[in-house]
Each structure stands twice: as structure tokens, then as C-alpha cells.
Design a protein around this motif. Structure first.
Motif, short mmCIF file in Angstrom:
data_model
loop_
_atom_site.label_atom_id
_atom_site.label_comp_id
_atom_site.label_asym_id
_atom_site.label_seq_id
_atom_site.Cartn_x
_atom_site.Cartn_y
_atom_site.Cartn_z
N GLU A 43 0.83 -1.20 0.00
CA GLU A 43 0.00 0.00 0.00
C GLU A 43 0.87 1.26 0.00
O GLU A 43 0.58 2.23 -0.71
CB GLU A 43 -0.91 -0.01 1.22
CG GLU A 43 -1.89 1.15 1.26
CD GLU A 43 -2.75 1.15 2.51
OE1 GLU A 43 -3.95 1.44 2.39
OE2 GLU A 43 -2.21 0.89 3.61
N LEU A 44 1.93 1.24 0.78
CA LEU A 44 2.86 2.37 0.81
C LEU A 44 3.44 2.62 -0.58
O LEU A 44 3.48 3.77 -1.06
CB LEU A 44 3.98 2.09 1.80
CG LEU A 44 5.17 3.06 1.79
CD1 LEU A 44 4.72 4.47 2.19
CD2 LEU A 44 6.28 2.58 2.71
N ARG A 45 3.88 1.56 -1.27
CA ARG A 45 4.46 1.70 -2.60
C ARG A 45 3.42 2.22 -3.60
O ARG A 45 3.72 3.05 -4.45
CB ARG A 45 5.02 0.36 -3.08
CG ARG A 45 6.31 -0.03 -2.38
CD ARG A 45 6.74 -1.45 -2.75
NE ARG A 45 6.91 -1.59 -4.20
CZ ARG A 45 8.04 -1.30 -4.85
NH1 ARG A 45 9.08 -0.82 -4.17
NH2 ARG A 45 8.12 -1.47 -6.15
N GLU A 46 2.19 1.77 -3.45
CA GLU A 46 1.12 2.22 -4.35
C GLU A 46 0.87 3.71 -4.18
O GLU A 46 0.76 4.46 -5.16
CB GLU A 46 -0.17 1.45 -4.04
CG GLU A 46 -1.39 1.95 -4.79
CD GLU A 46 -2.70 1.52 -4.16
OE1 GLU A 46 -3.74 2.12 -4.48
OE2 GLU A 46 -2.68 0.57 -3.33
N ARG A 47 0.82 4.19 -2.94
CA ARG A 47 0.56 5.61 -2.69
C ARG A 47 1.75 6.47 -3.13
O ARG A 47 1.57 7.57 -3.64
CB ARG A 47 0.27 5.85 -1.21
CG ARG A 47 -0.89 5.03 -0.66
CD ARG A 47 -2.26 5.49 -1.15
NE ARG A 47 -3.29 4.55 -0.78
CZ ARG A 47 -3.87 4.50 0.42
NH1 ARG A 47 -3.52 5.36 1.35
NH2 ARG A 47 -4.80 3.60 0.67
N CYS A 48 2.97 5.97 -2.92
CA CYS A 48 4.15 6.73 -3.34
C CYS A 48 4.21 6.86 -4.85
O CYS A 48 4.73 7.85 -5.37
CB CYS A 48 5.42 6.05 -2.84
SG CYS A 48 5.68 6.20 -1.06
N ALA A 49 3.65 5.89 -5.56
CA ALA A 49 3.67 5.93 -7.02
C ALA A 49 2.76 7.03 -7.56
O ALA A 49 3.00 7.56 -8.65
CB ALA A 49 3.25 4.58 -7.59
N ASP A 50 1.72 7.39 -6.80
CA ASP A 50 0.80 8.45 -7.24
C ASP A 50 0.29 9.21 -6.03
O ASP A 50 -0.87 9.04 -5.62
CB ASP A 50 -0.36 7.85 -8.05
CG ASP A 50 -1.27 8.92 -8.66
OD1 ASP A 50 -0.86 10.11 -8.63
OD2 ASP A 50 -2.35 8.59 -9.15
N PRO A 51 1.13 10.05 -5.43
CA PRO A 51 0.72 10.76 -4.21
C PRO A 51 -0.38 11.80 -4.45
O PRO A 51 -0.94 12.32 -3.49
CB PRO A 51 2.02 11.43 -3.75
CG PRO A 51 2.85 11.54 -4.98
CD PRO A 51 2.52 10.34 -5.81
#
Length: 398
Positions: A43-51
Motif C-alpha cells: 500500500e505504501l508503494r502504491e501511494r508513493c507511485a501516485d501521491p
């Protein structure tokens, strides 16, 4: 703009109230957040990909409190997206910075909000961006001011002191021939009375401090952009760290729900008071876009859906020092900056200090009025007493 199946007054009530943001209550809650938590590394990686997605990432990128207001304003303006700022001038400067680079030349209306001029003469000049101020009544003639490095035209309709109504369609058409950006300060009209983006402007700016908030208790700005400009607007806001408090966003959302009824009342009250002032012997001119004597009245009649509560009068004779006789003993009209709240305001304002492309020549001082939601008979009585004091003071000098 809003779907024709859902009229504006309805959308003011329903806009931005997604179920996933409100969780079953009428208003999206106030989320006071800095740190937002992630359940998994994925989830962290997903949010960092499109903040920039409307999902929790970090408090500065917003929460449902801000997102609901952004969504409602975007729909009302007919734009692609909206960014929120801690003040109106922050929204204006953020919008300008999204459209320019070092070495550019820009055009700003001579009737612009004074802090806009201060920004252009200060930080923009330091960045190597040159500003030319232009006659707000130039219309299609603005094309003659374009240079090879011109990138942006900043408009304000009407001017917030002298109320010239700019011919936005003509200015926008000229700018589009050269693929220039156009920003409009739309605070006076709100999205209910004018939609610059549907005319072809790239960004519409509001000091939400004023009519959208409506209660003189927040500092907030918004900038709504079209498809070609929104990513640059968003990127610039993120890089500058621009954001707004969730409490102010909540109050602005609450103000938005009643904007329709409040603006109608401001318009009705202001027209009644302005018509009365028009007949007063102490008043040389009423600068209200709905009146024929206001520069650009015919453009207002063509392009706007109505008028708000802010206008100016020019007094006969005297100078600004003499206006103390008018304003010092007012009972309902109090002196103060800003406008758009429920209360009436009065402010002597000299346009000469913020003019360079045009001159201001008037038979007496200019006084700006914001007509609030008080009974108009009471407001008129207050103004009548003040104008009589002013006339007596001028007469005693003579």
C-alpha cells in the motif's frame, strides 16, 4: 459546469459529499492529519507511485475534508481540478508560477488586486520575469502588447477597486492565437455569476476568504484549472508546499452550501443601496457593473449572470483626509479589508497608488462598499448620516 440535470443551487448542497468521504453523516468530517498510516508495504508503494490520487498519503496532500471542497469547486467552475491555498493571494501567485519561467514576459490588468502587483514587481522581477500592466478596457487590442516571450495574461473582472469589467472573451481569443495562458481572478463573481474556464481561460482563481467562506472567519484560496494546465498547477503547489488547514476547508465547504442564497441577497441589497447612492448630491459616480456609467457595463450585461455586493462610489469634492468625517462614526459600515462576509464594510481607497498603465482622475475620493445582509433601510440610514457629515465637513472647509 454542473450537469443541467442538477441545477446549481442543488449542486451547492450536494457537491463533494461522497459517501466514502462523509461516512454516513451530512458533512465530510474535519480530518486533522499530518501522518497517514499504511497497512502494508504494498500500500505504501502504491501511494508513493501516485501521491496526488485522492487517497491518504500525507496531510499536506489533503484528506477528504479538502478533497470534498476541491471537487465541489471544480464542478462549479467547469474545470479539470482545483488546488487549495492558505489565502487568496497564495492562489494567485501559485497560479502565475505554474504558467511562467525565467525570461518570460507577462501582462497584468492595471486594475488588479494590489498584492498581485506587489508579487509581479517583487519576486517575479527577481526571477527574471517582466510584467507589463495594461488598460483593463483594452479588449482585443491586447494583442498589440504581445511579445515573442509573452506567456501569460492575468485578468480580473471586474477590478476590485474601480470595477472596470474586462472583455474576457476578446482577451482570451487574442491570447489563444498565440497559445498564451490566461488566468482570471473570479472572486467578485464567484462561479455562480461567471465561468471563465468555459470562456477559454486556463485558471480561475478565488479568494475563498470572501464569498465562498462568507463569514469573515477563514483565510483560503483556490485555483481551478483546465486540462492543459492542471498538472502544472498541481505540481507547482506541491513543490511550494502549498496547502490549507482542514478546519478552513471545512468552513469553506459549509459556506459553499449557502452561497446561492447569500449571493442573491447581497446582489439585491447592493442594487438597492447603489440606486439610492446614485441620487445623492454628495456622490459623483457609482461604480457598480450593473449601472450604465460603470466602464464595461455592456460586457457585464452580456457575460455575467448577475452581480455581487461589492462596488465603489466617487465622492464630490474633498480629499482622502476628509473621508474621516464619513467613515469614523458609521454605525453599521465598519472599516476593514476583505469583503464577502455577511457584514457591510466601508473603505476609502486611492487607486492612484497602484496604477501605471492608466491614470485615475476623479472629482473626489473613492470609497469602496461591501453591502452585507443587514436590512437595507438601516444601511441607507447609516450612509445618509455619513454623507451628511462629509458634506458638512467639506462645506466648513470652504
Amino acid at each position: 459546469m454542473t450537469d443541467t440535470k442538477q441545477k446549481t443551487d442543488t449542486y451547492l448542497v450536494t457537491g463533494g459529499r461522497r459517501k466514502e468521504w462523509s461516512h454516513g453523516v451530512v458533512n465530510p468530517p474535519v480530518y486533522r492529519a499530518s501522518t497517514c498510516l499504511f497497512e502494508t508495504y504494498a500500500e505504501l508503494r502504491e501511494r508513493c507511485a501516485d501521491p496526488s490520487a485522492k487517497k491518504l498519503f500525507y496531510g499536506r496532500k489533503g484528506t477528504p475534508t479538502q478533497w470534498s471542497l476541491e471537487e465541489a469547486i471544480t464542478e462549479l467552475e467547469g474545470g479539470t481540478g482545483t488546488m487549495l491555498y492558505p489565502s487568496g493571494i497564495a492562489a494567485i501567485t501559485g497560479a502565475i508560477l505554474a504558467c511562467v519561467k525565467a525570461g518570460d514576459h507577462i501582462l497584468i490588468t492595471d486594475s488588479a488586486y494590489e498584492p498581485t502587483r506587489t508579487f509581479a514587481n517583487g519576486l517575479l522581477r527577481q526571477m527574471g520575469i517582466e510584467t507589463t500592466y495594461y488598460d483593463p478596457m483594452v479588449g482585443a487590442g491586447i494583442e498589440e502588447l504581445f511579445r515573442e516571450n509573452t506567456s501569460l495574461v492575468v485578468t480580473e473582472a471586474p477590478g476590485s477597486l474601480t470595477f472596470e469589467v474586462q472583455d474576457l472573451p476578446a482577451i482570451i481569443a487574442a491570447a489563444k492565437k498565440r497559445d498564451l495562458y490566461v488566468i482570471t481572478d473570479n472572486t467578485w463573481a464567484t462561479p455562480l455569476l461567471l465561468n471563465p474556464l468555459t470562456m477559454g481561460a486556463d485558471i480561475s482563481v478565488h479568494a475563498c476568504t470572501k464569498y465562498i467562506g462568507g463569514h469573515s472567519d477563514i483565510m483560503l484560496g483556490s485555483a481551478t484549472a483546465n486540462k492543459r494546465t492542471f498538472k502544472a498547477l498541481q505540481r507547482t503547489a506541491y513543490q511550494l508546499g502549498q496547502t490549507c488547514s482542514p478546519d478552513d476547508a471545512f468552513l469553506a465547504s459549509r459556506g459553499l452550501r449557502t452561497l446561492g442564497v447569500r449571493l442573491k441577497a447581497h446582489e439585491e441589497n447592493a442594487l438597492k443601496v447603489a440606486a439610492w447612492l446614485r441620487e445623492r448630491p454628495e456622490v459623483a459616480t457609482v461604480l457598480h457593473p450593473a449601472f450604465e456609467e460603470c466602464p464595461g457595463h455592456e460586457v457585464w450585461a452580456r457575460d455575467f449572470a448577475g452581480s455581487s455586493g461589492l462596488f465603489s462610489i466617487v465622492l464630490k469634492g474633498g480629499d482622502y483626509a476628509d473621508t474621516a468625517a464619513l467613515v469614523d462614526d458609521m454605525k453599521l459600515f465598519k472599516m476593514g479589508f476583505s469583503w464577502g462576509g455577511y457584514e457591510s464594510l466601508i473603505l476609502p481607497s486611492d487607486p492612484n497608488g497602484s496604477r501605471s498603465a492608466t491614470s485615475w482622475d476623479a472629482p473626489g475620493p473613492l470609497v469602496r462598499l461591501h453591502i452585507g445582509l443587514e436590512d437595507t433601510d438601516d444601511l441607507i440610514a447609516d450612509l445618509e448620516a455619513g454623507l451628511e457629515r462629509y458634506a458638512a465637513h467639506i462645506g466648513a472647509k470652504d
